[in-house]
Design an enzyme around this catalytic site. Structure first.
Site, PDB file in Angstrom:
ATOM      1  N   CYS A   1       0.867  -1.183   0.000  1.00 11.89           N
ATOM      2  CA  CYS A   1       0.000   0.000   0.000  1.00 11.89           C
ATOM      3  C   CYS A   1       0.899   1.227   0.000  1.00 11.89           C
ATOM      4  CB  CYS A   1      -0.977  -0.019   1.173  1.00 11.89           C
ATOM      5  SG  CYS A   1      -0.200  -0.017   2.800  1.00 11.89           S
TER       6      CYS A   1
ATOM      7  N   ARG B   1      -3.374  -0.612   5.386  1.00 10.11           N
ATOM      8  CA  ARG B   1      -3.959  -1.691   4.573  1.00 10.11           C
ATOM      9  C   ARG B   1      -3.055  -2.903   4.411  1.00 10.11           C
ATOM     10  NH1 ARG B   1      -5.083   2.164  -0.335  1.00 10.11           N
ATOM     11  NH2 ARG B   1      -3.202   3.066   0.613  1.00 10.11           N
TER      12      ARG B   1
ATOM     13  N   ASP C   1      -7.879   3.826   0.844  1.00 12.51           N
ATOM     14  CA  ASP C   1      -6.995   4.350   1.886  1.00 12.51           C
ATOM     15  C   ASP C   1      -7.838   4.876   3.051  1.00 12.51           C
ATOM     16  OD1 ASP C   1      -5.176   5.696   3.403  1.00 12.51           O
ATOM     17  OD2 ASP C   1      -4.237   6.749   1.722  1.00 12.51           O
TER      18      ASP C   1
HETATM   19  P1  4NP Z   1      -1.769   2.845   4.090  1.00 11.40           P
HETATM   20  O1  4NP Z   1      -2.395   4.218   4.667  1.00 11.40           O
HETATM   21  O2  4NP Z   1      -1.212   3.168   2.734  1.00 11.40           O
HETATM   22  O3  4NP Z   1      -2.936   1.925   4.037  1.00 11.40           O
HETATM   23  O4  4NP Z   1      -0.703   2.429   5.086  1.00 11.40           O
HETATM   24  C1  4NP Z   1      -1.678   5.418   4.716  1.00 11.40           C
HETATM   25  C2  4NP Z   1      -0.830   5.659   5.776  1.00 11.40           C
HETATM   26  C3  4NP Z   1      -0.141   6.857   5.848  1.00 11.40           C
HETATM   27  C4  4NP Z   1      -0.306   7.811   4.852  1.00 11.40           C
HETATM   28  C5  4NP Z   1      -1.144   7.554   3.780  1.00 11.40           C
HETATM   29  C6  4NP Z   1      -1.833   6.358   3.716  1.00 11.40           C
HETATM   30  N1  4NP Z   1       0.384   9.056   4.940  1.00 11.40           N
HETATM   31  O5  4NP Z   1       0.203   9.894   4.042  1.00 11.40           O
HETATM   32  O6  4NP Z   1       1.136   9.270   5.882  1.00 11.40           O
END
Ligand code: 4NP
Length: 185
Positions: free
Chosen positions: A38, A44, A156
């Site tokens: 991800c 995720r 997300d």
């Molecule tokens: P992930 O969610 O891709 O599902 O781990 C996110 C976690 C952090 C960020 C964006 C999406 N961020 O911009 O910090």
């Protein structure tokens, strides 16, 4: 698009599965190496890793798999999953212990199948793939979520409320269950 083209998992996803089974068979170690990807690797993809691990244990096939996860954004490198994700997962019986890391070029050669959660992850995976053969390893996680026929991504949840995390787990439970079944067919 016709209904036929919309039907899941779809040709690309099934090709990635049969490619993974072939790579594992050729290596001969009896394991299929699965990487979930991800953006931040704190919501995720570590949840996918935790859900897949738990399903494999439940089915008595954990020795047939090696699961890992990674992200393209390194801002959370070294961190445990987001507390909201860990809480939602824990409520369903999953313990998420992965520490965030970025995708490495060597992941493409090491893993048999690489699953992205959304369009941006899939684009990043394609853009960084070192060889044409590696492109065949990339699949979209939501293509395996057959109980959610209209889902085109695992969205997300980072800037969403609690329901975003529940939706992630609903999608991942369905997708992981189907993915593991297909990989062991
Ligand atoms: P992930 O969610 O891709 O599902 O781990 C996110 C976690 C952090 C960020 C964006 C999406 N961020 O911009 O910090």
């Amino acid at each position: 698009m016709t209904d036929d083209q919309d039907r899941k998992p779809g040709a690309t996803a099934l090709e990635a599965v049969s490619n993974a089974r072939r790579l594992s068979r050729e290596r001969g170690d009896g394991k299929i190496r699965v990487l979930f990807v991800c953006l931040g690797n704190i919501c995720r993809s570590p949840a996918a890793e935790g859900v897949a691990t738990s399903i494999a244990v439940e089915r008595g096939v954990s020795d047939r798999f090696e699961f890992d996860s990674a992200g393209f954004y390194g801002g959370h490198a070294g961190s445990l999953p987001d507390l909201r994700m860990r809480r939602a997962a824990s409520y369903r019986g999953y313990t998420l212990e992965h520490h965030s890391r970025t995708v490495k070029l060597s992941d493409y050669s090491y893993f048999d199948i690489i699953l992205g959660m959304d369009d941006a992850n899939i684009d990043d995976l394609h853009d960084h793939a070192p060889t044409l053969d590696d492109l065949r390893k990339i699949a979209r996680m939501s293509d395996f979520a057959t109980a959610f026929p209209s889902a085109r991504s695992v969205p997300d949840p980072y800037y969403e409320g609690a329901e975003g995390f529940e939706l992630v787990l609903d999608l991942l439970e369905d997708a992981c269950s189907n993915l593991l079944t297909l990989l062991l067919k």
